[in-house]
Scaffold this motif. Structure first.
Motif, PDB file in Angstrom:
ATOM      1  N   LEU A  28      46.056  70.011  10.751  1.00  0.00           N
ATOM      2  CA  LEU A  28      46.717  69.336  11.724  1.00  0.00           C
ATOM      3  C   LEU A  28      48.095  69.044  11.599  1.00  0.00           C
ATOM      4  CD1 LEU A  28      43.831  66.722  12.770  1.00  0.00           C
ATOM      5  CD2 LEU A  28      44.228  68.918  13.902  1.00  0.00           C
ATOM      6  N   MET A  29      48.759  69.131  10.250  1.00  0.00           N
ATOM      7  CA  MET A  29      50.160  68.795   9.759  1.00  0.00           C
ATOM      8  C   MET A  29      50.624  70.000   9.468  1.00  0.00           C
ATOM      9  SD  MET A  29      49.120  65.073   7.916  1.00  0.00           S
ATOM     10  CE  MET A  29      50.948  64.950   7.569  1.00  0.00           C
ATOM     11  N   GLN A  30      51.966  70.128  10.011  1.00  0.00           N
ATOM     12  CA  GLN A  30      52.901  71.216   9.543  1.00  0.00           C
ATOM     13  C   GLN A  30      53.354  71.025   8.126  1.00  0.00           C
ATOM     14  OE1 GLN A  30      55.835  71.205  12.263  1.00  0.00           O
ATOM     15  NE2 GLN A  30      54.596  72.670  13.894  1.00  0.00           N
ATOM     16  N   ASP A  31      53.655  69.965   7.547  1.00  0.00           N
ATOM     17  CA  ASP A  31      53.823  69.801   6.259  1.00  0.00           C
ATOM     18  C   ASP A  31      52.894  69.921   5.031  1.00  0.00           C
ATOM     19  OD1 ASP A  31      56.543  69.482   7.347  1.00  0.00           O
ATOM     20  OD2 ASP A  31      56.564  67.218   7.250  1.00  0.00           O
ATOM     21  N   TRP A  32      51.791  69.891   5.578  1.00  0.00           N
ATOM     22  CA  TRP A  32      50.647  69.961   4.664  1.00  0.00           C
ATOM     23  C   TRP A  32      50.285  71.469   4.552  1.00  0.00           C
ATOM     24  CZ3 TRP A  32      47.973  65.054   3.232  1.00  0.00           C
ATOM     25  CH2 TRP A  32      46.825  65.259   2.255  1.00  0.00           C
ATOM     26  N   ASN A  33      50.428  71.973   3.399  1.00  0.00           N
ATOM     27  CA  ASN A  33      50.269  73.239   3.184  1.00  0.00           C
ATOM     28  C   ASN A  33      49.582  73.711   1.898  1.00  0.00           C
ATOM     29  OD1 ASN A  33      50.426  76.053   3.610  1.00  0.00           O
ATOM     30  ND2 ASN A  33      52.560  76.566   3.055  1.00  0.00           N
ATOM     31  N   TRP A  34      48.267  73.247   1.944  1.00  0.00           N
ATOM     32  CA  TRP A  34      47.461  73.847   0.866  1.00  0.00           C
ATOM     33  C   TRP A  34      46.884  75.094   0.951  1.00  0.00           C
ATOM     34  CZ3 TRP A  34      43.919  69.365  -1.340  1.00  0.00           C
ATOM     35  CH2 TRP A  34      44.603  68.423  -1.856  1.00  0.00           C
ATOM     36  N   SER A  35      46.758  75.863  -0.102  1.00  0.00           N
ATOM     37  CA  SER A  35      46.215  77.222  -0.148  1.00  0.00           C
ATOM     38  C   SER A  35      44.569  76.976  -0.478  1.00  0.00           C
ATOM     39  CB  SER A  35      46.843  78.284  -1.110  1.00  0.00           C
ATOM     40  OG  SER A  35      46.680  77.661  -2.541  1.00  0.00           O
ATOM     41  N   ILE A  36      43.841  77.814  -0.659  1.00  0.00           N
ATOM     42  CA  ILE A  36      42.437  77.987  -1.206  1.00  0.00           C
ATOM     43  C   ILE A  36      42.395  77.721  -2.531  1.00  0.00           C
ATOM     44  CG2 ILE A  36      42.305  80.726  -1.431  1.00  0.00           C
ATOM     45  CD1 ILE A  36      39.657  78.321  -0.091  1.00  0.00           C
ATOM     46  N   PHE A  37      43.424  78.146  -3.295  1.00  0.00           N
ATOM     47  CA  PHE A  37      43.577  77.781  -4.716  1.00  0.00           C
ATOM     48  C   PHE A  37      43.647  76.296  -4.704  1.00  0.00           C
ATOM     49  CE2 PHE A  37      45.889  76.992  -8.678  1.00  0.00           C
ATOM     50  CZ  PHE A  37      44.756  77.709  -9.543  1.00  0.00           C
ATOM     51  N   ASP A  38      44.492  75.582  -4.017  1.00  0.00           N
ATOM     52  CA  ASP A  38      44.720  74.131  -4.077  1.00  0.00           C
ATOM     53  C   ASP A  38      43.299  73.492  -3.721  1.00  0.00           C
ATOM     54  OD1 ASP A  38      47.428  74.419  -4.423  1.00  0.00           O
ATOM     55  OD2 ASP A  38      47.673  74.532  -2.535  1.00  0.00           O
ATOM     56  N   PHE A  39      42.573  73.909  -3.025  1.00  0.00           N
ATOM     57  CA  PHE A  39      41.271  73.289  -2.578  1.00  0.00           C
ATOM     58  C   PHE A  39      40.219  73.331  -3.517  1.00  0.00           C
ATOM     59  CE2 PHE A  39      42.955  73.347   1.596  1.00  0.00           C
ATOM     60  CZ  PHE A  39      42.629  72.006   2.095  1.00  0.00           C
TER      61      PHE A  39
END
Length: 96
Positions: A28-39
């Motif tokens: 929902l947020m544009q500034d939040w940009n996690w990749s699958i690796f981050d998760f």
């Protein structure tokens, strides 16, 4: 009175809720940009911590010992999380 099973459920529900919040924030947020690796890293850190806190809670130590060990574990996790996020120590671990 809270049973051991309820304590375990609560301990493991916290990281699940945090990851769900991060997932929806990522959508929902544009500034939040996690990749699958981050998760994946967040999942390992959060559920690993929950596992060790659960071991501490289930141990036969005194209440104050359980609280102190749990707080130390949480402090270590917070420092690792901050290092991964912004690199306060400037280690290669953070990608600097």
């Amino acid at each position: 009175m809270i049973t051991q099973k309820q304590k375990t459920t609560i301990i493991f529900a916290v990281p699940a809720l945090l990851l769900a919040a991060a997932f929806f924030a990522n959508l929902l947020m544009q500034d939040w940009n996690w990749s699958i690796f981050d998760f994946i890293v967040a999942t390992v850190i959060l559920f690993g911590t929950a596992f060790f806190v659960n071991l501490v809670v289930l141990s036969n130590k005194t209440f104050i010992t359980k609280v102190l060990v749990s707080l130390i574990l949480l402090l270590i996790v917070c420092l690792v999380w901050i290092e991964l996020a912004v690199g306060i120590f400037g280690s290669p671990f953070a990608g600097n």
